[in-house]
Each structure stands twice: as structure tokens, then as C-alpha cells.
Motif scaffolding. Structure first.
Motif, PDB file in Angstrom:
ATOM      1  N   CYS A  75      -4.840   3.507   4.965  1.00 52.05           N
ATOM      2  CA  CYS A  75      -6.207   3.571   4.438  1.00 52.05           C
ATOM      3  C   CYS A  75      -7.217   3.917   5.541  1.00 52.05           C
ATOM      4  O   CYS A  75      -8.223   4.567   5.273  1.00 52.05           O
ATOM      5  N   CYS A 122      -4.312   0.241  -0.751  1.00 55.97           N
ATOM      6  CA  CYS A 122      -4.819  -1.138  -0.722  1.00 55.97           C
ATOM      7  C   CYS A 122      -6.317  -1.200  -0.442  1.00 55.97           C
ATOM      8  O   CYS A 122      -6.957  -2.227  -0.647  1.00 55.97           O
ATOM      9  N   LYS A 123      -6.878  -0.101   0.045  1.00 51.43           N
ATOM     10  CA  LYS A 123      -8.324   0.007   0.337  1.00 51.43           C
ATOM     11  C   LYS A 123      -8.791  -1.041   1.353  1.00 51.43           C
ATOM     12  O   LYS A 123      -9.841  -1.655   1.205  1.00 51.43           O
ATOM     13  N   CYS A 149       0.835  -1.205   0.000  1.00 51.27           N
ATOM     14  CA  CYS A 149       0.000   0.000   0.000  1.00 51.27           C
ATOM     15  C   CYS A 149       0.874   1.262   0.000  1.00 51.27           C
ATOM     16  O   CYS A 149       1.833   1.352   0.771  1.00 51.27           O
ATOM     17  N   CYS A 201      -5.332  -1.576   7.449  1.00 50.94           N
ATOM     18  CA  CYS A 201      -4.190  -0.783   6.976  1.00 50.94           C
ATOM     19  C   CYS A 201      -4.235   0.618   7.600  1.00 50.94           C
ATOM     20  O   CYS A 201      -5.209   1.345   7.433  1.00 50.94           O
TER      21      CYS A 201
HETATM   22 ZN   LIG Z   1      -3.768   0.689   2.581  1.00 54.50          ZN
END
Ligand SMILES: [Zn+2]
Length: 206
Positions: free
Chosen positions: A93, A84-85, A55, A90
Motif C-alpha cells: 500500500c 489493506c489501505k 493484503c 504495508c
Molecule cells: Zn496493504
């Protein structure tokens, strides 16, 4: 804080997390033919982990100029990246989705806060917690169910009256569930933090 510095800091946290995960052999925890409730296979999960690892490894920057006293300062901002959504795991995100939420909820919260100042609302921080165990999924469901039952106690009934329950005084609320490992027990410790606005004072004895 500058966008890039923020991403760097979050990336460092993400690296620590993914490195720790890489040390674990997932096949020791779940079998290779395991399929999750949402239909993810072992390979799907491995792919997701790879996406989290990479990511924001590629980021596109754009420069902006901001006025500082009599001069202009160049600021670099992130305009796009291979995110990386996966905001639930994460850090980068999660930060992005939190920023979006901040924009969405900022003015409604301020509006309620103004009503508190005018004496038309009361504001509370409500924390709900539940006994620690090893089963995260079951704990999350139990907490959500308990919260739903608590809110139902204050619902408006067919006759127009409200059932008894302090939640009936809620006029606006926002909440988020925090998940961590209990420091003493090492088990899943989850709790729900809520910012609540009511039209009447909450009776703590109830
Ligand atoms: Zn991410």
C-alpha cells in the motif's frame, strides 16, 4: 517491471515483516485495555495486523497489449485487489500511495527544475535529524515542531518584510520523514528529507 512481479516482491517484504510481528506477544508491550491516542483498542490493532497480513491475497488482473517493435506483447496488470489501505506500515500500500504522489508531484517538480536550468532557482537536498530515543511518537512531534520553527524564521511579517531565516528563501519544497532503528543505538532514528527550491542561494553558515 510488471505489476504482478512488483506486488510479489513487496508481498515477500510484507510477509517477513508480519511474521516478525507475529512472533512478538503484543500483550507484553501494551496492556489489553490500552487505547491509542487515535482511539484504537487492542482488538482494533489486532484486526489491522490481520488486514495487513492478507493484503493483496486476492487480486484481479486485466490484460493489456503493448507494441514491441513489430509484434504485440501481452502484459497482465493488477486492476483491483483487497488492499489493506495501511500505507504507513504495508509495503504494497505504501508503493501504491507513492505512485499516486509521483503522478501528483512530477510536473511541479519538473517545472521548478526547468527554472533551475534557467538560473531562476537554486535546488537543495536538505536533511534534518534529531537525537535517537526510545519514544517514537515524541520524536516525530519534536522533529515536526523543530521544522515548523525553522520555517517560521523565514515567514513574511505584517510589515511586508521577511524575518531573518534561510527558510524565507524557500519558494517550493517537498519532504518526507524516514523512520528507522539506529544501527548502533537500536533506538528510533528519524530524519526529514526535503527537496527544496529557493530564489536565492542558501547561506550554509546561517
Ligand atoms: Zn496493504
Amino acid at each position: 517491471m510488471c505489476d504482478i512481479r512488483r506486488i510479489n516482491r513487496l508481498k515477500a517484504t510484507s510477509k517477513k515483516f508480519t511474521a516478525a510481528l507475529s512472533e512478538i506477544d503484543p500483550s507484553e508491550l501494551i496492556s489489553k485495555d490500552h487505547v491509542t491516542k487515535t482511539g484504537l483498542t487492542f482488538t482494533d490493532m489486532a484486526e489491522k495486523l490481520e488486514k495487513i497480513k492478507s493484503c493483496s491475497s486476492i487480486i484481479e488482473l486485466k490484460s493489456d497489449f503493448i507494441q514491441v517493435n513489430d509484434s504485440f506483447e501481452q502484459v497482465m496488470k493488477v486492476s483491483a485487489a483487497n488492499f489493506c489501505k495501511q500505507p504507513s506500515v504495508c509495503p504494497i500500500c505504501a508503493d501504491r500511495s507513492q505512485a499516486r504522489r509521483r503522478v501528483r508531484f512530477d510536473s511541479p517538480i519538473k517545472e521548478q527544475a526547468r527554472l533551475v536550468e534557467q538560473g531562476k532557482r537554486h535546488a537543495y537536498i536538505v536533511t534534518q535529524t534529531i537525537t535517537d530515543t526510545d519514544n517514537l511518537g515524541e520524536r516525530l512531534e519534536a522533529l515536526k515542531e523543530a521544522n515548523k520553527n525553522f520555517r517560521k524564521m523565514g515567514q513574511r511579517r505584517r510589515n511586508g518584510k521577511r524575518s531573518t531565516g534561510e527558510a524565507g528563501k524557500y519558494v517550493a519544497a517537498i519532504s518526507s520523514i524516514e523512520v528507522k532503528r539506529g544501527s548502533g543505538s537500536g533506538q528510533w532514528h528519524i530524519h526529514n528529507h526535503a527537496l527544496v527550491f529557493t530564489d536565492e542561494q542558501i547561506d550554509f553558515r546561517v
